[in-house]
Design a protein around this motif. Structure first.
Motif, PDB file in Angstrom:
ATOM      1  N   MET A   1       0.833  -1.207   0.000  1.00 29.82           N
ATOM      2  CA  MET A   1       0.000   0.000   0.000  1.00 29.82           C
ATOM      3  C   MET A   1       0.863   1.251   0.000  1.00 29.82           C
ATOM      4  O   MET A   1       0.523   2.257  -0.629  1.00 29.82           O
ATOM      5  CB  MET A   1      -0.933  -0.010   1.215  1.00 29.82           C
ATOM      6  N   SER A   2       2.002   1.190   0.685  1.00 25.96           N
ATOM      7  CA  SER A   2       2.933   2.316   0.678  1.00 25.96           C
ATOM      8  C   SER A   2       3.460   2.581  -0.727  1.00 25.96           C
ATOM      9  O   SER A   2       3.611   3.741  -1.141  1.00 25.96           O
ATOM     10  CB  SER A   2       4.104   2.027   1.629  1.00 25.96           C
ATOM     11  N   VAL A   3       3.749   1.512  -1.469  1.00 20.11           N
ATOM     12  CA  VAL A   3       4.192   1.674  -2.857  1.00 20.11           C
ATOM     13  C   VAL A   3       3.130   2.412  -3.668  1.00 20.11           C
ATOM     14  O   VAL A   3       3.414   3.362  -4.398  1.00 20.11           O
ATOM     15  CB  VAL A   3       4.498   0.302  -3.492  1.00 20.11           C
ATOM     16  N   LEU A   4       1.874   1.984  -3.531  1.00 18.94           N
ATOM     17  CA  LEU A   4       0.791   2.619  -4.273  1.00 18.94           C
ATOM     18  C   LEU A   4       0.602   4.077  -3.860  1.00 18.94           C
ATOM     19  O   LEU A   4       0.439   4.964  -4.706  1.00 18.94           O
ATOM     20  CB  LEU A   4      -0.516   1.841  -4.052  1.00 18.94           C
ATOM     21  N   LYS A   5       0.651   4.327  -2.571  1.00 21.42           N
ATOM     22  CA  LYS A   5       0.416   5.692  -2.103  1.00 21.42           C
ATOM     23  C   LYS A   5       1.566   6.616  -2.478  1.00 21.42           C
ATOM     24  O   LYS A   5       1.354   7.820  -2.674  1.00 21.42           O
ATOM     25  CB  LYS A   5       0.200   5.681  -0.590  1.00 21.42           C
ATOM     26  N   SER A   6       2.777   6.084  -2.576  1.00 16.38           N
ATOM     27  CA  SER A   6       3.900   6.899  -3.028  1.00 16.38           C
ATOM     28  C   SER A   6       3.636   7.478  -4.411  1.00 16.38           C
ATOM     29  O   SER A   6       4.157   8.540  -4.767  1.00 16.38           O
ATOM     30  CB  SER A   6       5.186   6.069  -3.077  1.00 16.38           C
ATOM     31  N   LEU A   7       2.816   6.789  -5.192  1.00 17.45           N
ATOM     32  CA  LEU A   7       2.529   7.193  -6.570  1.00 17.45           C
ATOM     33  C   LEU A   7       1.087   7.668  -6.739  1.00 17.45           C
ATOM     34  O   LEU A   7       0.607   7.787  -7.870  1.00 17.45           O
ATOM     35  CB  LEU A   7       2.812   6.014  -7.510  1.00 17.45           C
ATOM     36  N   SER A   8       0.403   7.936  -5.630  1.00 21.11           N
ATOM     37  CA  SER A   8      -1.014   8.349  -5.671  1.00 21.11           C
ATOM     38  C   SER A   8      -1.845   7.353  -6.480  1.00 21.11           C
ATOM     39  O   SER A   8      -2.745   7.724  -7.234  1.00 21.11           O
ATOM     40  CB  SER A   8      -1.159   9.753  -6.264  1.00 21.11           C
ATOM     41  N   ALA A   9      -1.539   6.068  -6.308  1.00 22.83           N
ATOM     42  CA  ALA A   9      -2.154   5.035  -7.132  1.00 22.83           C
ATOM     43  C   ALA A   9      -3.114   4.141  -6.365  1.00 22.83           C
ATOM     44  O   ALA A   9      -3.738   3.263  -6.964  1.00 22.83           O
ATOM     45  CB  ALA A   9      -1.065   4.165  -7.761  1.00 22.83           C
ATOM     46  N   TYR A  10      -3.274   4.355  -5.059  1.00 23.62           N
ATOM     47  CA  TYR A  10      -4.048   3.407  -4.252  1.00 23.62           C
ATOM     48  C   TYR A  10      -5.519   3.367  -4.682  1.00 23.62           C
ATOM     49  O   TYR A  10      -6.096   2.293  -4.878  1.00 23.62           O
ATOM     50  CB  TYR A  10      -3.936   3.760  -2.777  1.00 23.62           C
TER      51      TYR A  10
END
Length: 332
Positions: free
Chosen positions: A224-233
């Motif tokens: 989830m951190s990976v996704l949120k780093s890219l505003s992708a969640y």
């Protein structure tokens, strides 16, 4: 148009995108550390590897502590770090200063005011969130002004080339360090030993879970951190509609054709821009090789083995693409 103008515009948008992405990383990492248990030592050092500045960070002192204070200062305001937020904004401002007539006046004013704000408001820990939020919002406003008021000439194509190449590069860097456990695999140098020490507890937990046939209890939080780093969640949950897992996140961020920060999407936008420009044969050839590599990748398998080597090859492809763009348009 003049090669000097094309060069300055291209790098101006790369540097603005870099400043925005760095601000996102710092915010997301702070939130991630709040979500993980206290005995899980994830730390701040991965951010140094994401931006590719590990040699510079430890250049003066190999024993430099990669704690929150040192890493955040390095990423936000270190004048010796050319990719820090303030250095990136200063470089973007300088690149545009001599070519101001190529972009809307409002865009120049926004870049200038954002740089002055960042320079004059280097934050304490308490004010850091608001500072980073202003940097992110200001960077997005610049992009909006360029998209909404700039004529679709060759100058705008170079705006987009810089923007999407930097974005694709940052996406692959985040995937490499965040999701492949690259840091815990390294161990030959003193710097890498420090990384291994900082991630030791996390690695032991993951190993125990694997031996018991169980899923790492913190894996979903990290993906989830990976996704949120890219505003992708949010986009991931809307389009994929399954729980957050490594193979699905990798496939989404590498191969999704509709999400603006996915690598394949960025490459498609680069192709559209390059096709409008002259002398594009070598650049399009390098781009085609990248797209074929990404489209042919067996992403689920990469989630378990080979991701670091694959992303290394992709990033070398980005370097080759940049070299071909520079040779065709900036060297004349």
């Amino acid at each position: 148009m003049l090669s000097r103008v094309a060069h300055n515009i291209y790098w101006m948008t790369r540097q603005i995108e870099r400043a925005e992405d760095t601000a996102r990383l710092i915010n997301v990492n702070a939130n991630l550390l709040l979500d993980l248990p206290r005995n899980t030592t994830f730390g701040w050092l991965p951010l140094i590897f994401i931006v590719g500045a590990e040699k510079l960070f430890f250049e003066k002192d190999l024993n430099r502590l990669a704690d929150e204070t040192n890493v955040v200062k390095f990423l936000i305001s270190d004048s010796g770090h050319p990719s820090s937020i303030i250095s990136s904004l200063a470089a973007a401002r300088e690149n545009l200063r001599t070519t101001r007539d190529t972009v809307p006046q409002e865009a120049w004013e926004q870049i200038n005011s954002l740089y002055i704000y960042a320079r004059d408001h280097v934050p304490s820990r308490r004010g850091r969130f608001e500072f980073l939020r202003r940097v992110i919002r200001g960077s997005q406003q610049i992009g909006g002004l360029l998209a909404g008021a700039m004529s679709r000439t060759a100058a705008y194509d170079f705006v987009r080339l810089g923007h999407y190449l930097e974005r694709a590069d940052m996406t692959t860097r985040i995937l490499d360090v965040r999701s492949a456990n690259l840091l815990s695999r390294a161990g030959q140098t003193q710097t890498q030993t420090q990384i291994q020490t900082q991630t030791q507890t996390q690695t032991q937990t993951q190993t125990a879970a694997t031996e018991n046939g169980e899923q790492d209890p913190f894996e979903s939080i990290q993906w989830m951190s990976v996704l949120k780093s890219l505003s992708a969640y949010q986009a991931y949950r809307q389009q994929v509609r399954v729980r957050v897992s490594g193979p699905d996140v990798l496939k989404f961020l590498l191969q999704d054709e509709y999400f603006p920060r996915a690598v394949v999407f960025c490459l498609r936008q680069l192709e559209i821009c390059l096709k409008k420009l002259p002398r594009n044969d070598a650049s399009l050839e390098a781009l085609s090789a990248l797209r074929q590599k990404l489209n042919a990748a067996a992403v689920p398998e990469l989630a378990h083995e080979g991701l670091h080597e694959f992303i290394d090859e992709v990033q070398m492809g980005f370097g080759e693409l940049h070299n071909q763009i520079a040779a065709a348009y900036f060297a004349h």
